[in-house]
Design a protein around this motif. Structure first.
Motif, PDB file in Angstrom:
ATOM      1  N   GLN A  84     -12.215  14.690 -19.579  1.00 39.77           N
ATOM      2  CA  GLN A  84     -12.903  15.039 -18.338  1.00 39.77           C
ATOM      3  C   GLN A  84     -12.351  16.351 -17.790  1.00 39.77           C
ATOM      4  O   GLN A  84     -11.142  16.574 -17.771  1.00 39.77           O
ATOM      5  N   GLN A 112     -14.317  22.145 -26.057  1.00 43.25           N
ATOM      6  CA  GLN A 112     -14.051  20.842 -25.466  1.00 43.25           C
ATOM      7  C   GLN A 112     -12.636  20.379 -25.825  1.00 43.25           C
ATOM      8  O   GLN A 112     -12.151  20.594 -26.935  1.00 43.25           O
ATOM      9  N   ASP A 116     -13.049  12.719 -35.418  1.00 42.47           N
ATOM     10  CA  ASP A 116     -14.223  11.859 -35.465  1.00 42.47           C
ATOM     11  C   ASP A 116     -15.507  12.689 -35.427  1.00 42.47           C
ATOM     12  O   ASP A 116     -15.616  13.677 -34.695  1.00 42.47           O
ATOM     13  N   ARG A 147     -11.338  10.489 -30.110  1.00 44.20           N
ATOM     14  CA  ARG A 147     -11.988   9.339 -29.489  1.00 44.20           C
ATOM     15  C   ARG A 147     -11.046   8.640 -28.508  1.00 44.20           C
ATOM     16  O   ARG A 147      -9.827   8.720 -28.620  1.00 44.20           O
ATOM     17  N   PHE A 148     -11.651   7.941 -27.530  1.00 43.79           N
ATOM     18  CA  PHE A 148     -10.894   7.133 -26.571  1.00 43.79           C
ATOM     19  C   PHE A 148     -10.679   5.701 -27.061  1.00 43.79           C
ATOM     20  O   PHE A 148      -9.773   5.015 -26.597  1.00 43.79           O
ATOM     21  N   LYS A 149     -11.551   5.230 -27.966  1.00 41.93           N
ATOM     22  CA  LYS A 149     -11.549   3.827 -28.364  1.00 41.93           C
ATOM     23  C   LYS A 149     -11.369   3.683 -29.867  1.00 41.93           C
ATOM     24  O   LYS A 149     -11.730   4.562 -30.646  1.00 41.93           O
ATOM     25  N   HIS A 153     -18.267  12.026 -34.176  1.00 40.30           N
ATOM     26  CA  HIS A 153     -18.960  11.916 -32.896  1.00 40.30           C
ATOM     27  C   HIS A 153     -17.892  11.840 -31.788  1.00 40.30           C
ATOM     28  O   HIS A 153     -17.652  10.780 -31.212  1.00 40.30           O
ATOM     29  N   PRO A 154     -17.245  12.973 -31.460  1.00 39.74           N
ATOM     30  CA  PRO A 154     -16.058  12.931 -30.604  1.00 39.74           C
ATOM     31  C   PRO A 154     -16.377  12.705 -29.129  1.00 39.74           C
ATOM     32  O   PRO A 154     -17.473  13.004 -28.647  1.00 39.74           O
ATOM     33  N   ASP A 155     -15.374  12.131 -28.439  1.00 34.38           N
ATOM     34  CA  ASP A 155     -15.367  12.104 -26.979  1.00 34.38           C
ATOM     35  C   ASP A 155     -14.657  13.356 -26.479  1.00 34.38           C
ATOM     36  O   ASP A 155     -13.936  14.029 -27.235  1.00 34.38           O
ATOM     37  N   PHE A 156     -14.819  13.649 -25.181  1.00 41.25           N
ATOM     38  CA  PHE A 156     -14.177  14.834 -24.614  1.00 41.25           C
ATOM     39  C   PHE A 156     -13.400  14.457 -23.361  1.00 41.25           C
ATOM     40  O   PHE A 156     -13.741  13.510 -22.654  1.00 41.25           O
ATOM     41  N   LYS A 167     -23.394  17.059 -31.601  1.00 44.45           N
ATOM     42  CA  LYS A 167     -23.570  17.576 -30.236  1.00 44.45           C
ATOM     43  C   LYS A 167     -22.690  18.804 -30.059  1.00 44.45           C
ATOM     44  O   LYS A 167     -21.856  19.117 -30.927  1.00 44.45           O
ATOM     45  N   LYS A 201      -3.827   5.231 -25.526  1.00 38.19           N
ATOM     46  CA  LYS A 201      -4.772   6.350 -25.506  1.00 38.19           C
ATOM     47  C   LYS A 201      -4.036   7.590 -25.044  1.00 38.19           C
ATOM     48  O   LYS A 201      -3.006   7.511 -24.385  1.00 38.19           O
TER      49      LYS A 201
END
Length: 273
Positions: free
Chosen positions: A234, A175, A227, A103-105, A229-232, A170, A115
Motif C-alpha cells: 500500500q 510497485q 509470483d 504475495r501476502f498469502k 500475479h503479484p500483490d503490491f 497487470k 508476512k
C-alpha cells in the motif's frame, strides 16, 4: 488340549499297568477280601488319578489364559509404542518453509509463518548483502545505536519493467513487493528456474518469473521467483530506485538454443513433495 489328554492317560496306564507292588507295598495295602474289593480299590485309584488329571487340565487352562492375556497386553504396548514413534516422527519431520515473493498469502495447503516486505541492497551499492530477503512486517529490536557509519544497508524492493510488458497480467512497474514465509507439512521444496510447471510427482506451490538485478548494476545479486500475479504494498508506485528487481532472460551460446530461446524471459515454479 488333545495332547494333554493323551499325556495324562499315559501316566494313568503306567501307574496302573506298569507298576509291580513291592513287599512293602503289599504289607501297607489293606487286605482285599474279594475280587470285587480289589476292583473297587483300583477304581478308587483311577478316580483319584482322574481328579489329578482334571486339576492339571484346569491348571494348564488357567496358565494358557494368563499367557493369552499377557500376549494381548504386550500387543497393546507394542501398538502404543508404534503410535508414539509415529507421533514423534511427525514432530521431527515438521515439513519445509519457502518464501513466496510478491504475495501476502500462502496457498491453501500452507501455513503463514510471517508476512513482510521484499528487501535487498541498493542497486548502486558495491557492498551490502547480495541476497534478497523477506523482512517481517512486525520487527522487534535488540540493542541499537541508530548510526549509519560502517553499516550495510537494506532497502525495500520495487519492480522495474517497461509497460506494457506482455509478461505480467497487470501493470507492475515501480510497485513495491510484499513477501510471505509459508510452512508446509511436506518434506521437500524446490524452486525450479526456467519452468512454468512442476515435474510429474511434484505439487505446485506457486509459479512466476525469475527476477534479479539488472546485469549492469554492481553485484552480485541472487535470483528469486516472483509470483506471476503479484500483490503490491500500500502506498507504493513511486520510482524510489532503491533495491530493484528486473526480469531475467536467457542468452544463447554456452546455453543451448533450443531448448532455450535468446532474450526470452525465464519462468520459474516452486514445487513440493
Amino acid at each position: 488340549m488333545d495332547d494333554i489328554y493323551v499325556f495324562c492317560w499315559c501316566v494313568v496306564g503306567l501307574l496302573v499297568l506298569g507298576t509291580s507292588p513291592s513287599i512293602g507295598d503289599l504289607e501297607a495295602e489293606p487286605t482285599c477280601l474279594s475280587r470285587f474289593d480289589y476292583d473297587y480299590k483300583m477304581l478308587q485309584k483311577i478316580v483319584s488319578l482322574e481328579q489329578t488329571i482334571q486339576n492339571l487340565k484346569d491348571s494348564l487352562t488357567e496358565s494358557k489364559n494368563k499367557i493369552e492375556d499377557m500376549s494381548r497386553e504386550n500387543e497393546q504396548k507394542i501398538q502404543n509404542l508404534k503410535d508414539l514413534l509415529a507421533e514423534s516422527r511427525d514432530k521431527i519431520d515438521s515439513g519445509s518453509i519457502y518464501i513466496r515473493w510478491g504475495r501476502f498469502k500462502c496457498q491453501n495447503n500452507a501455513e503463514v509463518v510471517y508476512k513482510g516486505f521484499t528487501a535487498g541492497k541498493k542497486w548502486s551499492d558495491k557492498g551490502s548483502g547480495s541476497d534478497v530477503i523477506c523482512l517481517p512486517e512486525d520487527p522487534s529490536w535488540l540493542n541499537y545505536s541508530n548510526s549509519n557509519h560502517l553499516r550495510g544497508s537494506v532497502y525495500g524492493t520495487e519492480i522495474n519493467i517497461e509497460e506494457p510488458s506482455g509478461v505480467f497480467e497487470k501493470k507492475v512497474n515501480d510497485q513495491n513487493l510484499p513477501c510471505v514465509a509459508c510452512h508446509i507439512k511436506k518434506g521437500s521444496v524446490i524452486m525450479i528456474p526456467g519452468r512454468g510447471h512442476c515435474y510429474t510427482g511434484w505439487n505446485l506451490e506457486y509459479k512466476g518469473y525469475l527476477m534479479t538485478e539488472w546485469h549492469g548494476h554492481p553485484g552480485p545479486h541472487n535470483h528469486v521467483c516472483v509470483d506471476h500475479h503479484p500483490d503490491f504494498m500500500q502506498g507504493g508506485g513511486e520510482n524510489n530506485d532503491d533495491h530493484i528487481l528486473y526480469l531475467t532472460i536467457s542468452k544463447c551460446g554456452s546455453l543451448p538454443c533450443p531448448p532455450y530461446a535468446n532474450d526470452r524471459e525465464l519462468a520459474c515454479v516452486v514445487c513440493s513433495k
